[in-house]
Motif scaffolding. Structure first.
Motif, PDB file in Angstrom:
ATOM      1  N   LEU A  59       0.987  -1.197   0.065  1.00  0.00           N
ATOM      2  CA  LEU A  59      -0.096  -0.120   0.049  1.00  0.00           C
ATOM      3  C   LEU A  59       0.846   1.264   0.051  1.00  0.00           C
ATOM      4  O   LEU A  59       0.621   2.049  -0.846  1.00  0.00           O
ATOM      5  CB  LEU A  59      -1.009   0.032   1.272  1.00  0.00           C
ATOM      6  CG  LEU A  59      -1.803   1.280   1.533  1.00  0.00           C
ATOM      7  CD1 LEU A  59      -2.631   1.577   0.193  1.00  0.00           C
ATOM      8  CD2 LEU A  59      -2.396   1.207   2.778  1.00  0.00           C
ATOM      9  N   VAL A  63       0.916   4.096  -2.935  1.00  0.00           N
ATOM     10  CA  VAL A  63       0.585   5.673  -2.655  1.00  0.00           C
ATOM     11  C   VAL A  63       1.897   6.356  -3.099  1.00  0.00           C
ATOM     12  O   VAL A  63       2.079   7.361  -3.662  1.00  0.00           O
ATOM     13  CB  VAL A  63       0.446   5.996  -1.159  1.00  0.00           C
ATOM     14  CG1 VAL A  63       0.424   7.316  -1.107  1.00  0.00           C
ATOM     15  CG2 VAL A  63      -0.868   5.226  -0.716  1.00  0.00           C
ATOM     16  N   CYS A 395      -6.064  -0.025   9.294  1.00  0.00           N
ATOM     17  CA  CYS A 395      -6.130   0.548   8.075  1.00  0.00           C
ATOM     18  C   CYS A 395      -5.982   1.849   7.779  1.00  0.00           C
ATOM     19  O   CYS A 395      -5.631   2.275   6.771  1.00  0.00           O
ATOM     20  CB  CYS A 395      -7.522  -0.022   7.362  1.00  0.00           C
ATOM     21  SG  CYS A 395      -7.851  -1.847   7.073  1.00  0.00           S
ATOM     22  N   VAL A 399      -3.088   3.985   6.000  1.00  0.00           N
ATOM     23  CA  VAL A 399      -3.119   5.077   4.600  1.00  0.00           C
ATOM     24  C   VAL A 399      -2.513   6.246   5.016  1.00  0.00           C
ATOM     25  O   VAL A 399      -1.793   7.072   4.179  1.00  0.00           O
ATOM     26  CB  VAL A 399      -4.742   5.221   4.582  1.00  0.00           C
ATOM     27  CG1 VAL A 399      -5.016   6.510   3.662  1.00  0.00           C
ATOM     28  CG2 VAL A 399      -5.548   4.011   3.954  1.00  0.00           C
ATOM     29  N   TRP A 403       0.617   8.035   3.104  1.00  0.00           N
ATOM     30  CA  TRP A 403       0.745   9.531   2.491  1.00  0.00           C
ATOM     31  C   TRP A 403       1.996  10.051   3.183  1.00  0.00           C
ATOM     32  O   TRP A 403       2.774  10.703   2.286  1.00  0.00           O
ATOM     33  CB  TRP A 403      -0.525   9.928   2.930  1.00  0.00           C
ATOM     34  CG  TRP A 403      -0.337  11.533   2.404  1.00  0.00           C
ATOM     35  CD1 TRP A 403      -0.626  12.103   1.347  1.00  0.00           C
ATOM     36  CD2 TRP A 403       0.015  12.531   3.102  1.00  0.00           C
ATOM     37  NE1 TRP A 403      -0.422  13.298   1.489  1.00  0.00           N
ATOM     38  CE2 TRP A 403       0.217  13.706   2.539  1.00  0.00           C
ATOM     39  CE3 TRP A 403       0.308  12.694   4.653  1.00  0.00           C
ATOM     40  CZ2 TRP A 403       0.321  14.953   2.820  1.00  0.00           C
ATOM     41  CZ3 TRP A 403       0.800  13.986   5.113  1.00  0.00           C
ATOM     42  CH2 TRP A 403       0.737  14.989   4.242  1.00  0.00           C
TER      43      TRP A 403
END
Length: 416
Positions: A59, A63, A395, A399, A403
């Motif tokens: 993930l 990103v 989660c 995220v 970022w």
């Protein structure tokens, strides 16, 4: 007769065993020996730490790819930027073969400047790159592979650590893995940086301490001392734990040996640098001259924090300050919750080495990544919540950290 409260009598068991033994020999082997129904679940249990770590890091890379494209950056260059260039250069040509174009924070360079970087990570990268004996797989690919593999090894160490801590469980261990993979600057766990390798060795050294496996603790600690200077924090935790065992039982040769091995890597490299530079404190002098890094009791960190909060110059600096505050709070929570003292000692030492020194303030958040033991109180708290609650929380954290890491590499213009 009843077994464990389940309604199966001894007669029923005997009848079932008789029926099973009466299966004809001519019956196909596949029908008599079926794969146990729990094997898939067992495989999932075994692979869970690796899958959790790799999933969250994937993930992060997605990103990073998106933000790199938006900011006209190359993902490959981002993953080998800053210290990564030094590690790759050392891996490729040794300390003597580092290109002259690589300079310290002041734009200067001497023959001893590369010695500021510990040899463990680039050495393994070089070995792995030449594994096929015909030019290898390339230094960049090797470095990123070593980093990811180290992260996976660390995830299994953390999962095991989560089961051994007071109040811990299998669930706690897996949550600890997720928290580590989603820590604010976990982007370095996918870069040509040495944090992942150090964390893997540190995690298993601490597992050795909690399990009283002193040879494991000593060897991992010695190797960690060849990877990063943070090995000093690990030496403190492992050394003190082994010393207390020796005091109680002087005949414990494993504790003697583990404690003696623990500082070998760190002290050995520092001594070697001292000989190369002609200064007894050679490595520390290189850090001071090249990067302005030295012990100041935290004065520079305090000034940086107050300035960053006062004018909010950038997202990275403001977030870094709040991460420092959060780390200190978590250390207090560890003490209040009476987490095993070697883990507290290790956490406190890592924070002290980071926050009580001056130098590049922008690296403070990254330098706290090895303090993964600070995440233990959070893991213990989440493990008591509903599955849906901690899954949503993890989660969201994944995220946000993805970022933030991508921002640090693609939007922030300075070293991390």
């Amino acid at each position: 007769m009843w077994r464990e409260g389940i309604g199966v009598s001894a007669t029923d068991v005997t009848r079932a065993e008789a029926e099973e033994s009466s299966v004809p020999e001519s019956q196909p082997v596949g029908s008599r020996f079926r794969l146990p129904a729990w094997s898939v679940r067992r495989a999932g249990t075994v692979l869970a730490p690796a899958l959790i770590f790799l999933g969250i890091r994937e993930l992060g890379l997605l990103v990073l790819t998106w933000m790199a494209a938006r900011n006209n950056h190359s993902v490959s260059e981002a993953l080998r930027s800053w210290d990564g260039q030094w590690f790759l250069a050392i891996a490729g040509g040794g300390y003597e073969g580092v290109p002259d174009g690589l300079v310290d924070a002041y734009g200067q360079r001497s023959a001893e400047t590369p010695l500021a970087f510990f040899p463990g990570y680039p050495m393994v990268v070089r070995w792995f790159a030449a594994i096929d004996g015909q030019g290898g797989i390339g230094l960049v690919t090797s470095a990123l592979t070593v980093t990811i593999v180290s992260g996976v090894v660390c995830s299994y160490g953390l999962a095991r650590l989560g089961r051994h801590i007071r109040g811990g469980s299998h669930r706690t261990g897996l949550i600890l893995v997720a928290l580590f993979a989603a820590s604010p600057m976990s982007v370095v766990l996918a870069m040509a940086y040495s944090e992942a390798m150090f964390c893997a060795l540190a995690a298993w050294a601490l597992v050795g301490v909690l399990e009283k496996r002193w040879l494991l603790a000593g060897v991992c600690c010695a190797l960690a001392g060849l990877v990063r200077s943070t090995g000093a924090a690990l030496v403190l935790a492992v050394g003190l734990a082994a010393l207390l065992v020796v005091i109680r039982d002087p005949r414990s040769w494993r504790a003697w040996l583990g404690g003696a091995l623990a500082p070998a890597g760190l002290l050995g490299y520092l001594a070697w640098v001292g000989v190369r530079t002609g200064e007894w404190n050679g490595w520390f002098a290189l850090q001071e001259r090249g990067w302005g890094t030295g012990f100041d009791g935290g004065a520079a960190t305090l000034r940086f924090s107050l300035d960053a909060l006062a004018d909010a110059r950038s997202v990275l600096e403001v977030v870094t300050v709040w991460l420092i505050v959060a780390a200190l709070v978590l250390l207090v929570v560890m003490i209040v919750r009476k987490v095993e003292w070697p883990l507290i000692a290790y956490s406190a030492a890592v924070l002290a080495m980071d926050l009580a020194s001056n130098g590049l303030m922008n690296s403070k958040a990254r330098l706290m990544v090895p303090a993964f033991t600070l995440l233990i109180p959070v893991a213990l708290a989440l493990a008591k919540r509903r599955v849906s609650t901690f899954v949503v929380a993890l989660c969201a954290l994944a995220v946000l950290s993805s970022w933030f890491g991508a921002y640090a590499l693609t939007s922030w213009g300075y070293a991390i």
